[in-house]
Design a protein around this motif. Structure first.
Motif, PDB file in Angstrom:
ATOM      1  N   LEU A  61       0.830  -1.207   0.000  1.00 34.46           N
ATOM      2  CA  LEU A  61       0.000   0.000   0.000  1.00 34.46           C
ATOM      3  C   LEU A  61       0.866   1.259   0.000  1.00 34.46           C
ATOM      4  O   LEU A  61       0.571   2.227  -0.704  1.00 34.46           O
ATOM      5  CB  LEU A  61      -0.941  -0.001   1.204  1.00 34.46           C
ATOM      6  CG  LEU A  61      -2.074  -1.029   1.156  1.00 34.46           C
ATOM      7  CD1 LEU A  61      -2.762  -1.127   2.511  1.00 34.46           C
ATOM      8  CD2 LEU A  61      -3.072  -0.676   0.066  1.00 34.46           C
ATOM      9  N   ALA A  62       1.941   1.240   0.780  1.00 36.12           N
ATOM     10  CA  ALA A  62       2.834   2.401   0.850  1.00 36.12           C
ATOM     11  C   ALA A  62       3.445   2.703  -0.518  1.00 36.12           C
ATOM     12  O   ALA A  62       3.532   3.864  -0.928  1.00 36.12           O
ATOM     13  CB  ALA A  62       3.930   2.168   1.885  1.00 36.12           C
ATOM     14  N   LEU A  63       3.854   1.667  -1.214  1.00 34.19           N
ATOM     15  CA  LEU A  63       4.466   1.869  -2.530  1.00 34.19           C
ATOM     16  C   LEU A  63       3.465   2.402  -3.548  1.00 34.19           C
ATOM     17  O   LEU A  63       3.852   3.041  -4.527  1.00 34.19           O
ATOM     18  CB  LEU A  63       5.089   0.564  -3.035  1.00 34.19           C
ATOM     19  CG  LEU A  63       6.343   0.113  -2.295  1.00 34.19           C
ATOM     20  CD1 LEU A  63       6.782  -1.264  -2.786  1.00 34.19           C
ATOM     21  CD2 LEU A  63       7.468   1.132  -2.446  1.00 34.19           C
ATOM     22  N   GLY A  64       2.183   2.169  -3.316  1.00 34.68           N
ATOM     23  CA  GLY A  64       1.154   2.641  -4.231  1.00 34.68           C
ATOM     24  C   GLY A  64       0.601   4.014  -3.893  1.00 34.68           C
ATOM     25  O   GLY A  64      -0.226   4.551  -4.636  1.00 34.68           O
ATOM     26  N   MET A  65       1.065   4.598  -2.798  1.00 35.24           N
ATOM     27  CA  MET A  65       0.538   5.904  -2.382  1.00 35.24           C
ATOM     28  C   MET A  65       1.137   7.026  -3.220  1.00 35.24           C
ATOM     29  O   MET A  65       2.235   6.902  -3.757  1.00 35.24           O
ATOM     30  CB  MET A  65       0.827   6.146  -0.895  1.00 35.24           C
ATOM     31  CG  MET A  65       0.033   5.238  -0.004  1.00 35.24           C
ATOM     32  SD  MET A  65       0.169   5.461   1.798  1.00 35.24           S
ATOM     33  CE  MET A  65       1.507   6.505   2.079  1.00 35.24           C
ATOM     34  N   ASP A  66       0.402   8.110  -3.302  1.00 37.44           N
ATOM     35  CA  ASP A  66       0.849   9.295  -4.031  1.00 37.44           C
ATOM     36  C   ASP A  66       1.685  10.157  -3.084  1.00 37.44           C
ATOM     37  O   ASP A  66       1.183  11.097  -2.471  1.00 37.44           O
ATOM     38  CB  ASP A  66      -0.366  10.068  -4.553  1.00 37.44           C
ATOM     39  CG  ASP A  66       0.025  11.243  -5.419  1.00 37.44           C
ATOM     40  OD1 ASP A  66       1.140  11.236  -5.981  1.00 37.44           O
ATOM     41  OD2 ASP A  66      -0.781  12.186  -5.532  1.00 37.44           O
ATOM     42  N   LEU A  67       2.952   9.805  -2.958  1.00 30.22           N
ATOM     43  CA  LEU A  67       3.857  10.502  -2.046  1.00 30.22           C
ATOM     44  C   LEU A  67       4.641  11.565  -2.801  1.00 30.22           C
ATOM     45  O   LEU A  67       4.758  11.521  -4.028  1.00 30.22           O
ATOM     46  CB  LEU A  67       4.822   9.505  -1.402  1.00 30.22           C
ATOM     47  CG  LEU A  67       4.184   8.373  -0.590  1.00 30.22           C
ATOM     48  CD1 LEU A  67       5.244   7.366  -0.171  1.00 30.22           C
ATOM     49  CD2 LEU A  67       3.454   8.929   0.620  1.00 30.22           C
ATOM     50  N   SER A  68       5.211  12.486  -2.053  1.00 30.63           N
ATOM     51  CA  SER A  68       6.051  13.516  -2.665  1.00 30.63           C
ATOM     52  C   SER A  68       7.283  12.866  -3.289  1.00 30.63           C
ATOM     53  O   SER A  68       7.683  11.757  -2.912  1.00 30.63           O
ATOM     54  CB  SER A  68       6.486  14.537  -1.608  1.00 30.63           C
ATOM     55  OG  SER A  68       7.385  13.937  -0.686  1.00 30.63           O
ATOM     56  N   ASP A  69       7.874  13.578  -4.236  1.00 29.56           N
ATOM     57  CA  ASP A  69       9.093  13.066  -4.868  1.00 29.56           C
ATOM     58  C   ASP A  69      10.190  12.853  -3.827  1.00 29.56           C
ATOM     59  O   ASP A  69      10.931  11.871  -3.888  1.00 29.56           O
ATOM     60  CB  ASP A  69       9.580  14.024  -5.958  1.00 29.56           C
ATOM     61  CG  ASP A  69       8.669  14.021  -7.176  1.00 29.56           C
ATOM     62  OD1 ASP A  69       7.897  13.048  -7.345  1.00 29.56           O
ATOM     63  OD2 ASP A  69       8.729  14.994  -7.956  1.00 29.56           O
ATOM     64  N   ARG A  70      10.289  13.768  -2.868  1.00 28.98           N
ATOM     65  CA  ARG A  70      11.313  13.647  -1.815  1.00 28.98           C
ATOM     66  C   ARG A  70      11.084  12.386  -0.988  1.00 28.98           C
ATOM     67  O   ARG A  70      12.027  11.646  -0.701  1.00 28.98           O
ATOM     68  CB  ARG A  70      11.285  14.896  -0.922  1.00 28.98           C
ATOM     69  CG  ARG A  70      12.245  14.858   0.237  1.00 28.98           C
ATOM     70  CD  ARG A  70      13.670  15.024  -0.215  1.00 28.98           C
ATOM     71  NE  ARG A  70      14.544  15.095   0.953  1.00 28.98           N
ATOM     72  CZ  ARG A  70      15.804  14.744   0.939  1.00 28.98           C
ATOM     73  NH1 ARG A  70      16.372  14.328  -0.173  1.00 28.98           N
ATOM     74  NH2 ARG A  70      16.531  14.826   2.023  1.00 28.98           N
ATOM     75  N   ALA A  71       9.836  12.139  -0.609  1.00 31.06           N
ATOM     76  CA  ALA A  71       9.525  10.937   0.171  1.00 31.06           C
ATOM     77  C   ALA A  71       9.869   9.687  -0.632  1.00 31.06           C
ATOM     78  O   ALA A  71      10.470   8.749  -0.098  1.00 31.06           O
ATOM     79  CB  ALA A  71       8.057  10.928   0.581  1.00 31.06           C
ATOM     80  N   LYS A  72       9.517   9.676  -1.903  1.00 30.61           N
ATOM     81  CA  LYS A  72       9.827   8.518  -2.752  1.00 30.61           C
ATOM     82  C   LYS A  72      11.335   8.300  -2.848  1.00 30.61           C
ATOM     83  O   LYS A  72      11.807   7.159  -2.791  1.00 30.61           O
ATOM     84  CB  LYS A  72       9.234   8.708  -4.148  1.00 30.61           C
ATOM     85  CG  LYS A  72       7.729   8.589  -4.192  1.00 30.61           C
ATOM     86  CD  LYS A  72       7.215   8.861  -5.594  1.00 30.61           C
ATOM     87  CE  LYS A  72       5.706   8.886  -5.637  1.00 30.61           C
ATOM     88  NZ  LYS A  72       5.194   9.226  -6.976  1.00 30.61           N
ATOM     89  N   THR A  73      12.081   9.384  -2.987  1.00 25.91           N
ATOM     90  CA  THR A  73      13.539   9.279  -3.073  1.00 25.91           C
ATOM     91  C   THR A  73      14.115   8.685  -1.791  1.00 25.91           C
ATOM     92  O   THR A  73      14.943   7.766  -1.834  1.00 25.91           O
ATOM     93  CB  THR A  73      14.164  10.664  -3.342  1.00 25.91           C
ATOM     94  OG1 THR A  73      13.703  11.129  -4.610  1.00 25.91           O
ATOM     95  CG2 THR A  73      15.679  10.604  -3.331  1.00 25.91           C
ATOM     96  N   LEU A  74      13.672   9.204  -0.659  1.00 33.88           N
ATOM     97  CA  LEU A  74      14.208   8.723   0.616  1.00 33.88           C
ATOM     98  C   LEU A  74      13.772   7.284   0.906  1.00 33.88           C
ATOM     99  O   LEU A  74      14.557   6.494   1.435  1.00 33.88           O
ATOM    100  CB  LEU A  74      13.802   9.662   1.751  1.00 33.88           C
ATOM    101  CG  LEU A  74      14.438  11.053   1.699  1.00 33.88           C
ATOM    102  CD1 LEU A  74      13.890  11.936   2.812  1.00 33.88           C
ATOM    103  CD2 LEU A  74      15.950  10.971   1.771  1.00 33.88           C
TER     104      LEU A  74
END
Length: 125
Positions: A105-118
């Motif tokens: 579920l976390a990987l499918g969330m619409d997160l910020s680019d920064r959050a995805k990078t980290l």
């Protein structure tokens, strides 16, 4: 505060919260009365008992982690003053608390680019 002190403090807070909720749920003003087994189960959820073996407890932990990632992470990362390495470590620990379904579920969330990078950095190591 040392790590041991922090863990002790956190454990006491969980126990206190569980006790307060149990007392509230057992109060005479609650109608119909909640069965003692249900109150005990709810208190156990709050204390995060049997996290990896109790599905309800794990779902609750997944929800807490997902809320952190979705609603709180960006502000926390901006305002905490924590360097990137420590932030990646926090994400690694957060990831470790989640079930496979929670991670999916976390990987499918619409997160910020920064959050995805980290998160990507946390998952690399």
């Amino acid at each position: 505060m040392t790590r041991a002190g922090y863990l002790t403090w956190r454990g006491k807070l969980k126990s206190l919260a569980a006790s307060q909720v149990a007392d509230l749920l057992a109060s005479p003003g609650i109608e119909p009365a909640i069965p003692a087994d249900d109150i005990s189960r709810i208190a156990g959820l709050i204390r995060k008992e049997n996290l990896t073996t109790n599905e309800e407890t794990q779902v609750l932990e997944d929800v807490a982690c997902l809320v952190f990632l979705d609603d709180q992470f960006d502000e926390f990362e901006r305002s905490s003053g924590i360097d990137e390495e420590k932030m990646v470590n926090i994400l690694r620990k957060t990831w470790g608390k989640m079930s496979e379904k929670g991670r999916e579920l976390a990987l499918g969330m619409d997160l910020s680019d920064r959050a995805k990078t980290l998160i990507g950095k946390a998952l690399e190591s």
